[in-house]
Design a protein around this motif. Structure first.
Motif: not given
Length: 284
Positions: A200-208, A271-279
């Motif tokens: 039930g958690l939102r998952i996203q990828a964002r490019l720039n 992923v919602e509540k898990v955090g952000v991984l950025s590279n």
């Protein structure tokens, strides 16, 4: 609790992250890595939680170099085509009836904040936002209704893929294991911080900054309990093993025209509540 591996005086150190501060758990008498802590089982996690709650001198997150949240898993198993819409956009079209599993080597990923490396041999460097499942309790032939008891926590993974190499054969190993082509981190978020199975958690990828993938972990074809149980049919799971649970639709190769990562880009997995991984992306 959010557990991290970080460098302190050039050595791996175990920490608990609270916002922008890290509590040094190794200094509190615990092992020097998440790997070592997981080897202690539930008692180790309980000791870590007590030490984190006790606190102590904090270290600024911005001042440390993070490492992947698991350094040397005995197995890192990735899952292909685990969202119906992604299966439909792939060359395979049909949703799998049994999990599609392949191996990902630790040499193929970097930590949060480190550059992903676009290889010399390809311009088809793609992103894949994924939830990573980290095993905390060993087991073989684990029943599905007990499978979540074996999960220590969750993290984030970018299953960076070299698409032309991935599709050179029926086996995906080469396209998924170029050096430093994926990323893992920044934290291990313990299972008690999230809904059961991280569902039930939102998952996203964002490019720039642009959203390229967006879905919900409830949309997985095979949920976390199923993946843990299925993997344990094949081999004994060990503390620190990682199951990389699959990506939703919106990957670059399926777009018209295709969108691939290039030097200077920034890719984020959330992923919602898990955090952000950025590279960032750098050329080989």
């Amino acid at each position: 609790m959010r557990l991290v591996n970080f460098l302190k005086a050039g050595r791996c150190t175990l920490g608990a992250r609270k916002g922008d501060t890290i509590i040094d758990l190794t200094a509190a008498g615990l092992p020097d890595s998440v790997d070592g802590l997981l080897a202690l089982g539930a008692d180790g996690l309980a000791q870590a939680k007590a030490a984190a709650e006790k606190g102590g001198a904090g270290i600024a997150l911005a001042s440390v170099e993070l490492l992947p949240p698991v350094l040397n898993p005995s197995k890192a198993i990735a899952v292909g085509l685990n969202y119906i819409d992604h299966a439909a956009e792939s060359p395979y079209k049909d949703a799998p009836k049994y999990p599609v599993l392949f191996h990902r080597f630790p040499s193929s990923w970097v930590a949060h904040g480190k550059p992903l490396v676009k290889p010399k041999s390809s311009d088809q460097f793609d992103y894949e936002a994924e939830l990573a499942v980290i095993v905390g309790k060993a087991g073989r032939h684990i029943a599905k209704d007990r499978a979540l008891d074996h999960v220590a926590g969750y993290s984030l993974f970018n299953d960076g893929s070299i698409r032309d190499y991935q599709f050179k054969s029926h086996q995906w190993m080469i396209g998924k294991n170029f050096d430093a082509s994926g990323s893992f981190g920044p934290d291990l978020v313990t299972a008690d911080e999230l809904p059961p199975g991280a569902a039930g958690l939102r998952i996203q990828a964002r490019l720039n900054g642009k959203v390229m993938q967006e879905a919900n972990t409830r949309d997985m074809i095979f949920d976390v309990a199923t993946l843990v149980s299925t993997c344990s049919e094949i081999f004994a799971l060990q503390p620190g093993d990682v199951i990389i649970s699959g990506t939703p639709a919106g990957v670059g190769f399926a777009r018209k025209p295709p969108v691939f990562m290039k030097q200077g880009d920034i890719i984020e997995v959330e992923v919602e509540k898990v955090g952000v991984l950025s590279n960032g992306i750098a050329n080989e």
